[in-house]
Design a protein around this motif. Structure first.
Motif, PDB file in Angstrom:
ATOM      1  N   ILE A   1       5.919 -14.795 -10.070  1.00  0.00           N
ATOM      2  CA  ILE A   1       6.228 -13.372 -10.165  1.00  0.00           C
ATOM      3  C   ILE A   1       4.987 -12.542  -9.847  1.00  0.00           C
ATOM      4  CG2 ILE A   1       6.890 -11.532 -11.771  1.00  0.00           C
ATOM      5  CD1 ILE A   1       8.763 -13.521 -13.108  1.00  0.00           C
ATOM      6  N   ALA A   2       3.816 -13.006 -10.286  1.00  0.00           N
ATOM      7  CA  ALA A   2       2.576 -12.284  -9.998  1.00  0.00           C
ATOM      8  C   ALA A   2       2.314 -12.221  -8.495  1.00  0.00           C
ATOM      9  CB  ALA A   2       1.406 -12.947 -10.723  1.00  0.00           C
ATOM     10  N   VAL A   3       2.589 -13.303  -7.780  1.00  0.00           N
ATOM     11  CA  VAL A   3       2.398 -13.312  -6.324  1.00  0.00           C
ATOM     12  C   VAL A   3       3.330 -12.310  -5.655  1.00  0.00           C
ATOM     13  CG1 VAL A   3       2.753 -14.712  -4.253  1.00  0.00           C
ATOM     14  CG2 VAL A   3       1.475 -15.644  -6.174  1.00  0.00           C
ATOM     15  N   VAL A   4       4.590 -12.281  -6.090  1.00  0.00           N
ATOM     16  CA  VAL A   4       5.548 -11.329  -5.511  1.00  0.00           C
ATOM     17  C   VAL A   4       5.123  -9.895  -5.812  1.00  0.00           C
ATOM     18  CG1 VAL A   4       7.924 -10.536  -5.564  1.00  0.00           C
ATOM     19  CG2 VAL A   4       7.446 -12.976  -5.588  1.00  0.00           C
ATOM     20  N   ALA A   5       4.714  -9.623  -7.053  1.00  0.00           N
ATOM     21  CA  ALA A   5       4.293  -8.272  -7.422  1.00  0.00           C
ATOM     22  C   ALA A   5       3.082  -7.837  -6.603  1.00  0.00           C
ATOM     23  CB  ALA A   5       3.989  -8.210  -8.913  1.00  0.00           C
ATOM     24  N   GLY A   6       2.132  -8.723  -6.399  1.00  0.00           N
ATOM     25  CA  GLY A   6       0.978  -8.394  -5.576  1.00  0.00           C
ATOM     26  C   GLY A   6       1.354  -8.082  -4.146  1.00  0.00           C
ATOM     27  N   ALA A   7       2.321  -8.823  -3.600  1.00  0.00           N
ATOM     28  CA  ALA A   7       2.770  -8.557  -2.230  1.00  0.00           C
ATOM     29  C   ALA A   7       3.447  -7.196  -2.137  1.00  0.00           C
ATOM     30  CB  ALA A   7       3.722  -9.656  -1.770  1.00  0.00           C
ATOM     31  N   LEU A   8       4.273  -6.842  -3.119  1.00  0.00           N
ATOM     32  CA  LEU A   8       4.960  -5.550  -3.101  1.00  0.00           C
ATOM     33  C   LEU A   8       3.961  -4.400  -3.163  1.00  0.00           C
ATOM     34  CD1 LEU A   8       7.984  -6.290  -5.476  1.00  0.00           C
ATOM     35  CD2 LEU A   8       8.011  -6.125  -2.983  1.00  0.00           C
ATOM     36  N   ALA A   9       2.938  -4.546  -3.998  1.00  0.00           N
ATOM     37  CA  ALA A   9       1.928  -3.490  -4.095  1.00  0.00           C
ATOM     38  C   ALA A   9       1.111  -3.387  -2.805  1.00  0.00           C
ATOM     39  CB  ALA A   9       1.009  -3.753  -5.288  1.00  0.00           C
ATOM     40  N   THR A  10       0.680  -4.528  -2.267  1.00  0.00           N
ATOM     41  CA  THR A  10      -0.173  -4.528  -1.075  1.00  0.00           C
ATOM     42  C   THR A  10       0.548  -3.974   0.141  1.00  0.00           C
ATOM     43  OG1 THR A  10      -1.318  -6.481  -1.949  1.00  0.00           O
ATOM     44  CG2 THR A  10      -1.631  -5.970   0.382  1.00  0.00           C
ATOM     45  N   CYS A  11       1.815  -4.340   0.321  1.00  0.00           N
ATOM     46  CA  CYS A  11       2.526  -3.894   1.522  1.00  0.00           C
ATOM     47  C   CYS A  11       2.837  -2.409   1.479  1.00  0.00           C
ATOM     48  CB  CYS A  11       3.812  -4.706   1.701  1.00  0.00           C
ATOM     49  SG  CYS A  11       5.184  -4.240   0.628  1.00  0.00           S
ATOM     50  N   ASN A  12       2.881  -1.802   0.303  1.00  0.00           N
ATOM     51  CA  ASN A  12       3.162  -0.369   0.220  1.00  0.00           C
ATOM     52  C   ASN A  12       1.911   0.493   0.246  1.00  0.00           C
ATOM     53  OD1 ASN A  12       6.203   0.469  -0.398  1.00  0.00           O
ATOM     54  ND2 ASN A  12       5.862  -1.554  -1.277  1.00  0.00           N
ATOM     55  N   ILE A  13       0.736  -0.109   0.175  1.00  0.00           N
ATOM     56  CA  ILE A  13      -0.498   0.671   0.212  1.00  0.00           C
ATOM     57  C   ILE A  13      -0.648   1.450   1.522  1.00  0.00           C
ATOM     58  CG2 ILE A  13      -3.005   0.421   0.401  1.00  0.00           C
ATOM     59  CD1 ILE A  13      -2.907  -1.559  -1.892  1.00  0.00           C
ATOM     60  N   PRO A  14      -0.389   0.874   2.707  1.00  0.00           N
ATOM     61  CA  PRO A  14      -0.531   1.689   3.932  1.00  0.00           C
ATOM     62  C   PRO A  14       0.353   2.929   3.927  1.00  0.00           C
ATOM     63  CG  PRO A  14      -0.437  -0.639   4.484  1.00  0.00           C
ATOM     64  CD  PRO A  14      -0.121  -0.547   3.030  1.00  0.00           C
ATOM     65  N   LEU A  15       1.599   2.778   3.488  1.00  0.00           N
ATOM     66  CA  LEU A  15       2.492   3.934   3.453  1.00  0.00           C
ATOM     67  C   LEU A  15       1.994   4.978   2.462  1.00  0.00           C
ATOM     68  CD1 LEU A  15       5.167   5.075   4.513  1.00  0.00           C
ATOM     69  CD2 LEU A  15       6.318   3.916   2.631  1.00  0.00           C
ATOM     70  N   ALA A  16       1.571   4.533   1.271  1.00  0.00           N
ATOM     71  CA  ALA A  16       1.133   5.464   0.234  1.00  0.00           C
ATOM     72  C   ALA A  16      -0.178   6.152   0.601  1.00  0.00           C
ATOM     73  CB  ALA A  16       0.981   4.718  -1.094  1.00  0.00           C
ATOM     74  N   PHE A  17      -1.054   5.452   1.311  1.00  0.00           N
ATOM     75  CA  PHE A  17      -2.353   6.028   1.656  1.00  0.00           C
ATOM     76  C   PHE A  17      -2.305   6.855   2.935  1.00  0.00           C
ATOM     77  CE2 PHE A  17      -5.825   3.830  -0.915  1.00  0.00           C
ATOM     78  CZ  PHE A  17      -4.963   3.546  -1.963  1.00  0.00           C
ATOM     79  N   LEU A  18      -1.377   6.563   3.838  1.00  0.00           N
ATOM     80  CA  LEU A  18      -1.284   7.344   5.078  1.00  0.00           C
ATOM     81  C   LEU A  18      -0.572   8.672   4.860  1.00  0.00           C
ATOM     82  CD1 LEU A  18      -0.491   4.670   7.816  1.00  0.00           C
ATOM     83  CD2 LEU A  18      -2.537   6.082   7.618  1.00  0.00           C
ATOM     84  N   GLU A  19       0.383   8.710   3.944  1.00  0.00           N
ATOM     85  CA  GLU A  19       1.141   9.941   3.734  1.00  0.00           C
ATOM     86  C   GLU A  19       0.244  11.157   3.463  1.00  0.00           C
ATOM     87  OE1 GLU A  19       3.865   8.871   0.713  1.00  0.00           O
ATOM     88  OE2 GLU A  19       5.365   8.087   2.097  1.00  0.00           O
ATOM     89  N   PRO A  20      -0.775  11.037   2.582  1.00  0.00           N
ATOM     90  CA  PRO A  20      -1.599  12.224   2.327  1.00  0.00           C
ATOM     91  C   PRO A  20      -2.731  12.450   3.324  1.00  0.00           C
ATOM     92  CG  PRO A  20      -2.256  10.479   0.851  1.00  0.00           C
ATOM     93  CD  PRO A  20      -1.094   9.948   1.635  1.00  0.00           C
ATOM     94  N   THR A  21      -2.919  11.555   4.280  1.00  0.00           N
ATOM     95  CA  THR A  21      -4.092  11.679   5.151  1.00  0.00           C
ATOM     96  C   THR A  21      -3.763  11.829   6.629  1.00  0.00           C
ATOM     97  OG1 THR A  21      -4.250   9.253   5.276  1.00  0.00           O
ATOM     98  CG2 THR A  21      -5.548  10.367   3.565  1.00  0.00           C
ATOM     99  N   ILE A  22      -2.601  11.354   7.050  1.00  0.00           N
ATOM    100  CA  ILE A  22      -2.348  11.278   8.486  1.00  0.00           C
ATOM    101  C   ILE A  22      -2.134  12.663   9.100  1.00  0.00           C
ATOM    102  CG2 ILE A  22       0.160  10.988   8.331  1.00  0.00           C
ATOM    103  CD1 ILE A  22      -0.143   8.899  10.612  1.00  0.00           C
ATOM    104  N   ALA A  23      -1.622  13.620   8.322  1.00  0.00           N
ATOM    105  CA  ALA A  23      -1.351  14.950   8.885  1.00  0.00           C
ATOM    106  C   ALA A  23      -2.644  15.619   9.348  1.00  0.00           C
ATOM    107  CB  ALA A  23      -0.634  15.809   7.844  1.00  0.00           C
TER     108      ALA A  23
END
Length: 476
Positions: free
Chosen positions: A226-248
C-alpha cells in the motif's frame, strides 16, 4: 471543480477587495476595455499569481489555494477511520452537506478571512465525500473488471471537473459575477445529496451491522504494498499540482502567450486523460496481472512529458506534453486505485474507507504543496529545473512498482488466516471461524441427517482443522 474553479476568480477578486491594480470587482460590467494585457478589465483565466501584485498578496493567494488540500490532508486519517466504522453512505452525505454550506459561504464572502474559512471547509467536506465515494464504488463493485470500469468512470469525472472548472468559472465570472459559479456548484452538491438520499439512504440500510471491523489506518500505512501505491499516486500528481500555479506566468514571459491561450492550456488534456482511462480499463480486463506495468508506464510517460515542457516555444507545443502528463496520470490512477482495493481484500479486511483515505492523502500532499512550494522553486531555481526534477522523480519511481508484480498471485484465504493470527481471541474461537469459512464453500449436508450425526461430523472436521493448522495456531 471546487479545487479549480477559483483559478480565474480569486486573484482578481482579492485585488478588487484591496482596491489595487486594474482589477474590477464582481459587479463590474463585462467586456470592459480598460488598459491591460488582455484588452479587458479581467481575463477569462488570469494567472494564479498575478505578476503585478505584491509579495504578501501572492502568499495570501497561494495559502488560500492550498488550504483546501491542507485541511483535507489533516482530516483524512480521521475520516477514513470513521467511514470504516459507520459505513459509506452517511459520511458521503455529510461531506456533501459541508461542501454545500462552505461553497455557498464562499459565494457571499466579502473578506479574506471568510474566504479562507469557506475554502478550508470545502477541504473538510471533500475529505469525507471523496473518500467515502471512492470506497463505496470499490465496495459495490467487488469483482474485476467491473471495479476497474467503475473507478475509471469516477476518475474520468474527476478529470472533467478539474479541467473544465477554470473555463466554467471564468465565463460565469465574466458575464454573471463572482457568486454565480459557486452558487451553481453549491446546487450541484445539494442535488447530489438528494440523489444519494433517494438511491442509498444512510438510515435505511442495515449493511453496516454485517460489515467486519476494518484494519486501522496506521496498519495500512505501514503495509509495504500500500505504501508503494500511495507513493506512486503522490509522485505522479506532483507535475500537475506544481505546473498549475506556475505555467501561466512562464507562458506569458517566455512565449508572450495571450490570455485565451493561458486559459485554454489544460482543457485539451481532458481527452487524452479519458483515453488513458479507457485504454487502462480494457488492458486490465484482458491482462489483469500487469496492473503494475500500466502504472510504471504511466509514470515514465509523465516523466518524459514533464521534461519536455520547458523546451516548448509556443502554445501549440505546450499542449502536447501537458496531454502526455494527463494521459500518464490516467494510466497510474486507473491501474493503482483498484489495486488498493485488491490489496485490502487479500491482505487485510474488505473495508475500504481507510485505504482510500490514504489515496486521498497522497493526492492532498501534492496539491497542498503545489501552490506554496512551486512558486518558490521557480523563483530560486528556475522553471526548467522544476520540470526536470519532477520528471526525474517520476522516471526513478517507475521501477519501484516492480514490487507489485506478484500482487495478483495473492490469495484471500492466506490473508484471513493472518488476520486470525494477529487479531482477536485465540484458541477455539479461531478454529470455529476457520471452519465457518471453509464450510461456506462445501455442499450442504442431506436434509435427513440427524443432529447427532451433524455434531459428529463437525467434531471430525474440527479435528482435521486442528491437525492441519497445529503448526500455525495455539489452542487453549
Amino acid at each position: 471543480m471546487l479545487y479549480m474553479v477559483i483559478v480565474p476568480i480569486i486573484p482578481d477578486y482579492i485585488a478588487a477587495m484591496r482596491g489595487g491594480g486594474n482589477a474590477a470587482g464582481p459587479s463590474a460590467p463585462a467586456g470592459g476595455n480598460e488598459s491591460g494585457s488582455g484588452g479587458g478589465n479581467r481575463s477569462l483565466l488570469p494567472a494564479r499569481y498575478p505578476p503585478a501584485t505584491g509579495g504578501n498578496e501572492d502568499v495570501q493567494i497561494g495559502v488560500l489555494f492550498a488550504s483546501k488540500a491542507m485541511l483535507q490532508l489533516l482530516v483524512n486519517p480521521l475520516s477514513g477511520t470513521l467511514i470504516d466504522r459507520v459505513g459509506y453512505e452517511a459520511p458521503l452525505l455529510a461531506g456533501l452537506a459541508v461542501m454545500f454550506l462552505s461553497t455557498a459561504t464562499f459565494a457571499f464572502a466579502e473578506n479574506y478571512a471568510t474566504l479562507f474559512a469557506a475554502r478550508s471547509l470545502q477541504g473538510l467536506g471533500s475529505a469525507f465525500a471523496d473518500t467515502a465515494g471512492i470506497a463505496l464504488i470499490a465496495d459495490r463493485y467487488a469483482e474485476e473488471p467491473a471495479r476497474s470500469r467503475a473507478l475509471g468512470t469516477a476518475l474520468a469525472c474527476i478529470s472533467f471537473g478539474s479541467l473544465a472548472a477554470p473555463p466554467f468559472g471564468g465565463v460565469l465570472y465574466e458575464f454573471a459575477g463572482k457568486r454565480v459559479p459557486f452558487l451553481v456548484l453549491a446546487c450541484v452538491c445539494l442535488l447530489d445529496g438528494l440523489l444519494l438520499l433517494a438511491l442509498a439512504p444512510p438510515c435505511a440500510t442495515g449493511a453496516r451491522a454485517n460489515m467486519p471491523v476494518g484494519t486501522p489506518i496506521h496498519r495500512l500505512m505501514i503495509d509495504p504494498y500500500i505504501a508503494v501505491v500511495a507513493g506512486a499516486l503522490a509522485t505522479c500528481n506532483i507535475p500537475l499540482a506544481f505546473l498549475e500555479p506556475t505555467i501561466a506566468n512562464w507562458m506569458k514571459e517566455s512565449m508572450g502567450a495571450s490570455e485565451w491561450e493561458v486559459g485554454l492550456t489544460w482543457l485539451p488534456a481532458f481527452f487524452p486523460h479519458v483515453l488513458g482511462v479507457y485504454v487502462t480499463v480494457r488492458l486490465a480486463a484482458a491482462y489483469p496481472h500487469l496492473q503494475w506495468f500500466y502504472g510504471a508506464l504511466g509514470m515514465a510517460i509523465i516523466g518524459a512529458s514533464s521534461c519536455l515542457v520547458p523546451a516548448c516555444k509556443n502554445f501549440g507545443q505546450v499542449i502536447i506534453p501537458l496531454c502526455g502528463i494527463c494521459f500518464g496520470i490516467a494510466l497510474v490512477d486507473t491501474a493503482l486505485l483498484p489495486t488498493l482495493a485488491f490489496l485490502v481484500d487479500v491482505r487485510h479486511v474488505s473495508v475500504y474507507g481507510s485505504v482510500y483515505a490514504i489515496a486521498d492523502i497522497s493526492y492532498s500532499v501534492a496539491y497542498a504543496l503545489g501552490p506554496i512550494v512551486a512558486g518558490q522553486i521557480v523563483h530560486t531555481m528556475g522553471f526548467a529545473q522544476l520540470n526536470l526534477g519532477m520528471g526525474l522523480a517520476n522516471v526513478l519511481y517507475a521501477p519501484v512498482l516492480l514490487f507489485l508484480k506478484n500482487v495478483c498471485q495473492m490469495k484471500p484465504s492466506h490473508s484471513e488466516r493472518n488476520i486470525l493470527l494477529e487479531e482477536g481471541p485465540k484458541g477455539l474461537y479461531d478454529t470455529i471461524k476457520m471452519e465457518e469459512r471453509k464450510g461456506m464453500g462445501k455442499s450442504l449436508r442431506p436434509v435427513g441427517e440427524t443432529e447427532g450425526n451433524g455434531m459428529d461430523s463437525y467434531r471430525r472436521d474440527l479435528t482435521e482443522v486442528s491437525e492441519e493448522d497445529s503448526s500455525d495456531y495455539e489452542y487453549s
